[in-house]
Each structure stands twice: as structure tokens, then as C-alpha cells.
Design a protein around this motif. Structure first.
Motif, PDB file in Angstrom:
ATOM      1  N   UNK A  38       0.826  -1.205   0.000  1.00  0.00           N
ATOM      2  CA  UNK A  38       0.000   0.000   0.000  1.00  0.00           C
ATOM      3  C   UNK A  38       0.864   1.260   0.000  1.00  0.00           C
ATOM      4  N   UNK A  39       0.446   2.234  -0.812  1.00  0.00           N
ATOM      5  CA  UNK A  39       1.204   3.493  -0.841  1.00  0.00           C
ATOM      6  C   UNK A  39       0.980   4.266   0.466  1.00  0.00           C
ATOM      7  N   UNK A  40      -0.212   4.066   1.052  1.00  0.00           N
ATOM      8  CA  UNK A  40      -0.515   4.777   2.301  1.00  0.00           C
ATOM      9  C   UNK A  40      -0.871   3.755   3.366  1.00  0.00           C
ATOM     10  N   UNK A  41       0.095   3.524   4.273  1.00  0.00           N
ATOM     11  CA  UNK A  41      -0.036   2.457   5.265  1.00  0.00           C
ATOM     12  C   UNK A  41      -1.307   2.614   6.101  1.00  0.00           C
ATOM     13  N   UNK A  42      -1.799   3.858   6.290  1.00  0.00           N
ATOM     14  CA  UNK A  42      -2.988   4.028   7.135  1.00  0.00           C
ATOM     15  C   UNK A  42      -4.232   3.445   6.461  1.00  0.00           C
ATOM     16  N   UNK A  43      -4.170   3.247   5.128  1.00  0.00           N
ATOM     17  CA  UNK A  43      -5.335   2.699   4.434  1.00  0.00           C
ATOM     18  C   UNK A  43      -5.313   1.168   4.370  1.00  0.00           C
ATOM     19  N   UNK A  44      -4.126   0.589   4.472  1.00  0.00           N
ATOM     20  CA  UNK A  44      -4.074  -0.867   4.401  1.00  0.00           C
ATOM     21  C   UNK A  44      -2.650  -1.334   4.202  1.00  0.00           C
ATOM     22  N   UNK A  45      -2.484  -2.672   4.063  1.00  0.00           N
ATOM     23  CA  UNK A  45      -1.144  -3.230   3.874  1.00  0.00           C
ATOM     24  C   UNK A  45      -0.806  -3.369   2.388  1.00  0.00           C
ATOM     25  N   UNK A  46      -1.834  -3.756   1.632  1.00  0.00           N
ATOM     26  CA  UNK A  46      -1.627  -3.965   0.189  1.00  0.00           C
ATOM     27  C   UNK A  46      -2.773  -3.322  -0.567  1.00  0.00           C
ATOM     28  N   UNK A  47      -2.529  -3.031  -1.832  1.00  0.00           N
ATOM     29  CA  UNK A  47      -3.611  -2.517  -2.656  1.00  0.00           C
ATOM     30  C   UNK A  47      -3.635  -3.249  -3.980  1.00  0.00           C
ATOM     31  N   UNK A  48      -4.828  -3.270  -4.590  1.00  0.00           N
ATOM     32  CA  UNK A  48      -4.945  -3.804  -5.942  1.00  0.00           C
ATOM     33  C   UNK A  48      -5.256  -2.637  -6.868  1.00  0.00           C
ATOM     34  N   UNK A  49      -4.542  -2.558  -7.973  1.00  0.00           N
ATOM     35  CA  UNK A  49      -4.791  -1.500  -8.954  1.00  0.00           C
ATOM     36  C   UNK A  49      -5.504  -2.068 -10.182  1.00  0.00           C
ATOM     37  N   UNK A  50      -6.139  -3.232 -10.001  1.00  0.00           N
ATOM     38  CA  UNK A  50      -6.685  -3.954 -11.153  1.00  0.00           C
ATOM     39  C   UNK A  50      -7.843  -3.225 -11.827  1.00  0.00           C
ATOM     40  N   UNK A  51      -8.648  -2.529 -11.030  1.00  0.00           N
ATOM     41  CA  UNK A  51      -9.921  -2.030 -11.561  1.00  0.00           C
ATOM     42  C   UNK A  51      -9.742  -1.017 -12.694  1.00  0.00           C
ATOM     43  N   UNK A  52      -8.718  -0.167 -12.601  1.00  0.00           N
ATOM     44  CA  UNK A  52      -8.594   0.906 -13.591  1.00  0.00           C
ATOM     45  C   UNK A  52      -8.367   0.391 -15.009  1.00  0.00           C
ATOM     46  N   UNK A  79      -7.480 -11.789   5.258  1.00  0.00           N
ATOM     47  CA  UNK A  79      -7.597 -10.333   5.474  1.00  0.00           C
ATOM     48  C   UNK A  79      -8.798 -10.008   6.341  1.00  0.00           C
ATOM     49  N   UNK A  80      -8.788  -8.772   6.797  1.00  0.00           N
ATOM     50  CA  UNK A  80      -9.989  -8.206   7.408  1.00  0.00           C
ATOM     51  C   UNK A  80     -11.016  -8.055   6.282  1.00  0.00           C
ATOM     52  N   UNK A  81     -12.323  -8.107   6.642  1.00  0.00           N
ATOM     53  CA  UNK A  81     -13.340  -7.949   5.592  1.00  0.00           C
ATOM     54  C   UNK A  81     -13.111  -6.671   4.781  1.00  0.00           C
ATOM     55  N   UNK A  82     -13.375  -6.741   3.490  1.00  0.00           N
ATOM     56  CA  UNK A  82     -13.168  -5.589   2.611  1.00  0.00           C
ATOM     57  C   UNK A  82     -14.538  -5.043   2.217  1.00  0.00           C
ATOM     58  N   UNK A  83     -14.710  -3.722   2.349  1.00  0.00           N
ATOM     59  CA  UNK A  83     -15.987  -3.116   1.992  1.00  0.00           C
ATOM     60  C   UNK A  83     -15.747  -1.959   1.027  1.00  0.00           C
ATOM     61  N   UNK A  84     -16.845  -1.319   0.641  1.00  0.00           N
ATOM     62  CA  UNK A  84     -16.703  -0.181  -0.282  1.00  0.00           C
ATOM     63  C   UNK A  84     -15.839   0.916   0.311  1.00  0.00           C
ATOM     64  N   UNK A  85     -15.801   0.965   1.641  1.00  0.00           N
ATOM     65  CA  UNK A  85     -14.976   1.986   2.300  1.00  0.00           C
ATOM     66  C   UNK A  85     -13.497   1.775   2.021  1.00  0.00           C
ATOM     67  N   UNK A  86     -13.150   0.572   1.577  1.00  0.00           N
ATOM     68  CA  UNK A  86     -11.743   0.304   1.287  1.00  0.00           C
ATOM     69  C   UNK A  86     -11.359   0.644  -0.148  1.00  0.00           C
ATOM     70  N   UNK A  87     -12.324   1.185  -0.893  1.00  0.00           N
ATOM     71  CA  UNK A  87     -11.988   1.611  -2.259  1.00  0.00           C
ATOM     72  C   UNK A  87     -11.558   3.072  -2.188  1.00  0.00           C
ATOM     73  N   UNK A  88     -10.397   3.355  -2.765  1.00  0.00           N
ATOM     74  CA  UNK A  88      -9.869   4.718  -2.664  1.00  0.00           C
ATOM     75  C   UNK A  88      -9.648   5.301  -4.052  1.00  0.00           C
TER      76      UNK A  88
END
Ligand code: ARG
Length: 623
Positions: A38-52, A79-88
Motif C-alpha cells: 500500500x502506498x498509504x499504510x494508514x489505508x491498508x497493507x496492500x492494494x490492488x490497482x486492477x480495476x482501472x 484479510x480483514x473484511x473488505x468493503x466499499x470503504x476500502x476503495x480509494x
């Protein structure tokens, strides 16, 4: 969680790909999950950039697609459950790993195999290493072919494959006949004694023989073209005639050598013994596992060449061209290589390529290679494209009974440059001897070690200097992208800080020293099997680094890029150092935390040690 991988990136990859397949059935099968830290540790550990990129291909809005992926994502265990709030932002999806998932993965990694168990069916990997030439000193180019080749071989050995190193020694052909003849003359004249012959003498005779046999054809052409007069022409003609006489004699020596005529052959054998004695000693100094049994020089193929060439002619694979024999490779079924591969000259002589085609046949069909890897200078890439294509065309690259050819790969490397940015040579333009380079590295390392550790006994300081010097040279060679040229700098490679060999040896010493100190202070080492608590950010960062080890080693094997393991070890050392600064170990009150941290320390030490062993860097107990 599968048993195969420990790497959260790979695990997330699998899950996100499954989610994509469920969320967007029209998505192409190769749609990537694009997982990164993750670019921003406060948002999570890893991110997926697949959607774009995927939304673009599917004509959707990225955030909508991200929402659907999230809906189909299965976080169980990992992982912890993922919700729409985890989309940035435009559609990044953030994931936070469960702490006990990290502990569980670490527990599994902490086995004797460190996540790299041997396969049930090992494959056979041949690695073409070193490739020295008779009567010549090893130079800085052989550093790369030996060190990179040996590290790739070690990587496959670590993965449990059957590895066969092959040292394709340049020990045959006209240049070798030239020096053989020259040496014979010197011996006959009583100027050199065979039994005290040194490689330095041979190196000198080699150059002399080359010089003597060099004709003046070009110069004579110029004389004619510019009408430079009869005197200069006569002089050049005399020189030319003399060279041709030398050449004729060398060719006669070549014939005698090929027939194993006893006196000539005995001279050649001595040249071989002196060169290879020195070469294997240098390979030993470099801590490579290149030994006598790995030598399969060009001479070892001499008797196979006629058979191979006849076979190629009979089956119409080789054709005549201006009196010579070639294999054409320009058709689309071959590799569309415009330049045909020359396998026999007009005068009947065989070539470098002929031997390499015979070598592929032996490596695949006799040794049984599933994969043959050539660690050779990038300037030979056309040669390898040609011989690979020719061998495939002839069926030599296919194992008996196999459906498809084995994999032939040129692990090409770039040039070692001096600090002036040109190929690394001495002031007078000579190649730099590899042994001199090693001597200087060890000497310079010794000076640093003496200043840093004046209290250690002299012999231990010498051992440390040797390890530091060798590790510095090897690591500098391994840690840049293989195909790139790199600048050889003693100051940079011997630094104890930064991405260098010495720094990594020091990192290992540091991780080990905590156990020494524990003993000194009487702290119980009762951490075996203790639960690993991933609480502090630095603990988590270290844990995540550790989990990447198996995939780092595998990626070296896949891409033939030792730099990937170098980069991994360097970043593990960094994570350990931050952990060590932030998290007290021995002085921690809570015994559960102390045990957990000791276990992290021990696992780090084991991974570092294992990784340095795969790279082939010598290590030390103290420094
Ligand atoms: N002796 C060769 C050279 O100095 C290198 C040999 C590389 N291996 C091979 N199979 N051709 O250029």
C-alpha cells in the motif's frame, strides 16, 4: 491458504483474480490483480490497482468495477473484511491482513526448507559457466560468467533441481594450435621448461603467436590503392610472407593436434593443465562451485563434429553456400534470423558454432537437460540465437521421446566498465587480471577490517577480509540488472553501508549477535515454537518481508536475475534494522513478546544465511 506460497502478494493475487472472474465474467483470462504494498499504510497493507485498466477494457466505471470485485472477494483467513470503504481514489482497493494470518504464515515458513521444499520430480538444468580460454589469464569478463552462472546454478540447486555445470573451455582450434606451436619452439630452443611453465608465460606466448601470424593483407591493399611505392610494398610483402609461413606451420600443428600426435598433444595437455589449474583456483577463491568435473571444453566435442555435420548434411538441414556449409534460419518456422549459421568453412575447418551445436545435442540428449542456460557476454547474442535455432531445427534440442524441445536460454550479461565509463582495462589497454582484482579487493577490505576490529586476532582479521573482499566483488556483480553494463568501483562495493556485500555480511552478524548476547546475559533461549505476535508496525514490516523469501528465490530462477534476490536480502536487512531499533528484544519484560521477537530474529538470521548461501557470498561469525 494454500501450502505452496507464503507470500501475501501471491495469496492476494489469487483471491483478487478469483474475485475478478466472478465479478466480471467477460474479463479476459489474463486480467492481472496488480497487487502491491500500500502506498498509504494508514489505508491498508496492500492494494490492488486492477480495476482501472480492466474497467477501461470492459467499458465500465473503475469504481463500479472495484465495488463488484470487493463484493466477490473472499477474505477468509487472510484479510480483514473488505468493503466499499476500502476503495480509494479512482478505484484502488485496499487490503489489511489479519495479524494471526501473518503469524500462521510465518509459522509455516519456519521449517527446515524455509518454504522451498524439493520438487517430487526434479528437472535437469545445465548451466554454461565460466568459459575460459586456454593460455589466457582469466579477466574481468570471466568474473561475470563464473559468478552469475554459479549463482544461477546455486539457485536451481536450492530449489531442488538436478544441476549440471558445464565449463565450455576454449581449448581447441587454430588460436590454440598457434600457441601450442609457439610453446613447442620455445621448449625446443631450451628457453622454457614445460614442468615449470606458468600461465603468465603462456599468456605472453599466446599474444606473441597471435602477432606473428597476423598477415598484412589490409596494409598491402592500402599500398596498392594509394600507390605508396615499391619500397614500402616490398617491406610489407616480406612481413606478410613471414606471417603466412607462421600460419602454415600453425595449421600443420592443428592437424597434428587433431590426430593427437604424441609430442604436440603432450604440449597441449601441459597448456591445458596449467590454464585449468589456475582457472579452478580462481573459481575457488571466488567461492564458486566450479570444479574439474564441470570442464567440458571444445576439445571434448572434436570427435563428434564430423558426425554432427554429416548428419546435418544428410538430412538437408545444412546446405552449401560458396563452398562452405551453413544452416539457414531465415524462414518463419526457424527464428527468422537473416544471417545463416556457418558450420564448416570452405577449407573444411569447423567453427565455434559447430561445437556449440554439438554441445546442445550432448547437453539435451545425453545429460538430459530440460533447460540449458548460457551465462555468456551479451555480445555473443547473435551466436546463441543462431545455434539455438539450428539445434532446434535439427531436433538436437529435444530429449529422446519428448514432445517439445528443451528450453535454451542465453542469460546474457553486460560489460564491466571502468570509472571512465569505458570497458574496464589497465592504463595500457590490457585486460585486467581477475586474480589482481581479487587481491586488491581483499587487501582493501583488510585495511578497513584492521581499523574497525583492531582487537581481533590477526588470522581472524585475515579471514574476515577475505570474505568481505569476495562478497563485495560478487555482490556488486550480482546486484545490478544482468544485461546492464556496470561501473567497477572498489570504493562503492567495499562500503559497509548501502546496498553492498559487506553491509549484508554485517547484517547477518548483527542478527546472530543477539543470540550471543542472550547467552552472555543468561537470557533463556526458549523461543522455539513460541507464538509470533505481530503487533508493532516494525514487527509487521519484518514479518511481511520474511514471507517474501520463497517467491524471491523462485523469481531468480524464472527470470535468471540474481539481482532480485540481492534486492530482497537488502530490503530484509533494512526491515530487520528498523525492527531492531524500534523493538527491544532481550530487555523486554513480557516473556511472550521476548520469545516472539527472538523467533523473528532467528528466522531473519536463517533467511539471510540461506539467501547469502544461494547468492554464493562467504559469511563470517564476527566483523
Ligand atoms: N570461450 C568462450 C569465449 O571466451 C566462452 C564460452 C561460452 N560458452 C559457450 N557454450 N559458447 O568467448
Amino acid at each position: 491458504m494454500t501450502n505452496q506460497t507464503f507470500d501475501p502478494v501471491e495469496l492476494l493475487n489469487d483471491r483478487v483474480r478469483a474475485a475478478i472472474a466472478a465479478a466480471a465474467p467477460d474479463a479476459p483470462a489474463d486480467a492481472a490483480a496488480l497487487i502491491s504494498p500500500s502506498k498509504r499504510a494508514e489505508l491498508g497493507d496492500f492494494q490492488s490497482n486492477a480495476a482501472m485498466p480492466l474497467a477501461k477494457r470492459l467499458g465500465m466505471k473503475p469504481r463500479d468495477l472495484a465495488a463488484r470485485i470487493v463484493e466477490h472477494f473472499d477474505p477468509t483467513d487472510l484479510c480483514e473484511p473488505v468493503t466499499e470503504a476500502d476503495i480509494a481514489g479512482p478505484g484502488f482497493i485496499n487490503f489489511r491482513l489479519k495479524r494471526d494470518a501473518i503469524s500462521t504464515l510465518l509459522d509455516r515458513l519456519d521449517s527446515p526448507a524455509l518454504g522451498l521444499p524439493a520438487p517430487e520430480q526434479p528437472s535437469t538444468i545445465v548451466v554454461d559457466v565460466c568459459g575460459v580460454n586456454l593460455a589466457k589469464q582469466m579477466h574481468v569478463g570471466h568474473l561475470r560468467s563464473s559468478v552469475i552462472g554459479d549463482t544461477l546454478a546455486r539457485t536451481f540447486e536450492r530449489l531442488g533441481e538436478r544441476v549440471v555445470r558445464q565449463n565450455h573451455v576454449g581449448d581447441w582450434g587454430l588460436p590454440i594450435a598457434m600457441v601450442t606451436r609457439k610453446l613447442q619452439e620455445e621448449v625446443d630452443a631450451g628457453r622454457i621448461a614445460l614442468d615449470t611453465l606458468t600461465l603468465d608465460e603462456l599468456d605472453r606466448l599466446y599474444k606473441l603467436a597471435q602477432h606473428e601470424c597476423r598477415g598484412q593483407g589490409k596494409a598491402l591493399e592500402l599500398v596498392a590503392k594509394y600507390d605508396l611505392g615499391p619500397k614500402i610494398e616490398a617491406e610489407l610483402q616480406a612481413m606478410h610472407d613471414e606471417a603466412m609461413e607462421h600460419l602454415t606451420k600453425a595449421k600443420a600443428t592443428l592437424v597434428a593436434l587433431q590426430a593427437q600426435e604424441p609430442t604436440v598433444y603432450a604440449i597441449w595437455q601441459r597448456i591445458y593443465a596449467v590454464t585449468m589449474g589456475a582457472c579452478l583456483k580462481t573459481c575457488g577463491r571466488l567461492h564458486t562451485r566450479i570444479t574439474e568435473t564441470d570442464s567440458a571444453g571444445e576439445s571434448s566435442y572434436a570427435e563428434e563434429l564430423t558426425t554432427v555435420v554429416n548428419d546435418l548434411v544428410e538430412r538437408g538441414i545444412a546446405t552449401e553456400s560458396d563452398g562452405a556449409l551453413v544452416v539457414r534460419l531465415d524462414s518463419p518456422e526457424d527464428d527468422k534470423i537473416a544471417e545463416p549459421c556457418l558450420i564448416r568453412k570452405g577449407d573444411g575447418g569447423y567453427l565455434y558454432a559447430t561445437t556449440d551445436i554439438a554441445a546442445i545435442k550432448r547437453r539435451v540428449q545425453t545429460i538430459g537437460a530440460d533447460r540449458v542456460i548460457y551465462t555468456v557476454d551479451a555480445r555473443q547474442s547473435l551466436h546463441f540465437r543462431q545455434v539455438f535455432a539450428a539445434a532446434r531445427k535439427a531436433g538436437y534440442a529435444t530429449k529422446p521421446g519428448a514432445a517439445k524441445p528443451s528450453v535454451l536460454e542465453h542469460a546474457a550479461f553486460g560489460t564491466v566498465l571502468g570509472e571512465d565509463g569505458r570497458p574496464f582495462k589497465t592504463r595500457s589497454g590490457e585486460n585486467i587480471k581477475l586474480n589482481d582484482l581479487i587481491d586488491e579487493a581483499i587487501e582493501r577490505a583488510g585495511r578497513t577490517v584492521d581499523t574497525k576490529n583492531p582487537g581481533l586476532p590477526a588470522d581472524e582479521r585475515a579471514t574476515i577480509a577475505e570474505a568481505v573482499g569476495i562478497a563485495a566483488i560478487k555482490y556488486a556483480d550480482l546486484s545490478s540488472e544482468r544485461i546492464k553494463d556496470y561501473v567497477f568501483s572498489f570504493d562503492r562495493m567495499l562500503a559497509f553501508e548501502g546496498n553492498t556485500g559487506p553491509y549484508l555480511l554485517y547484517a547477518l552478524v548483527r542478527t546472530r549477535s543477539i543470540f550471543r548476547r542472550a547467552k552472555e546475559r543468561g537470557v533463556a533461549l526458549d523461543h522455539a515454537g513460541a507464538p509470533i505476535i505481530v503487533a508493532e508496525p516494525a514487527e509487521k514490516a519484518l514479518a511481511l518481508e520474511l514471507l517474501r523469501y520463497p517467491s524471491a528465490v523462485r523469481s531468480v530462477a524464472a527470470a535468471l536475475e540474481p539481482m532480485r534476490l540481492c534486492a530482497y536480502i537488502y530490503s530484509l536487512a533494512g526491515a530487520y534494522s528498523s525492527f531492531f531499533d524500534a523493538c527491544p528484544v532481550l530487555s523486554t519484560e513480557d516473556p511472550a513478546v521476548r520469545r516472539s521477537r527472538l523467533r523473528l530474529c532467528e528466522l531473519t538470521a536463517r533467511v539471510l544465511e540461506d539467501g547469502l548461501e544461494v547468492l554464493g557470498l562467504p559469511t563470517v561469525e564476527r566483523m
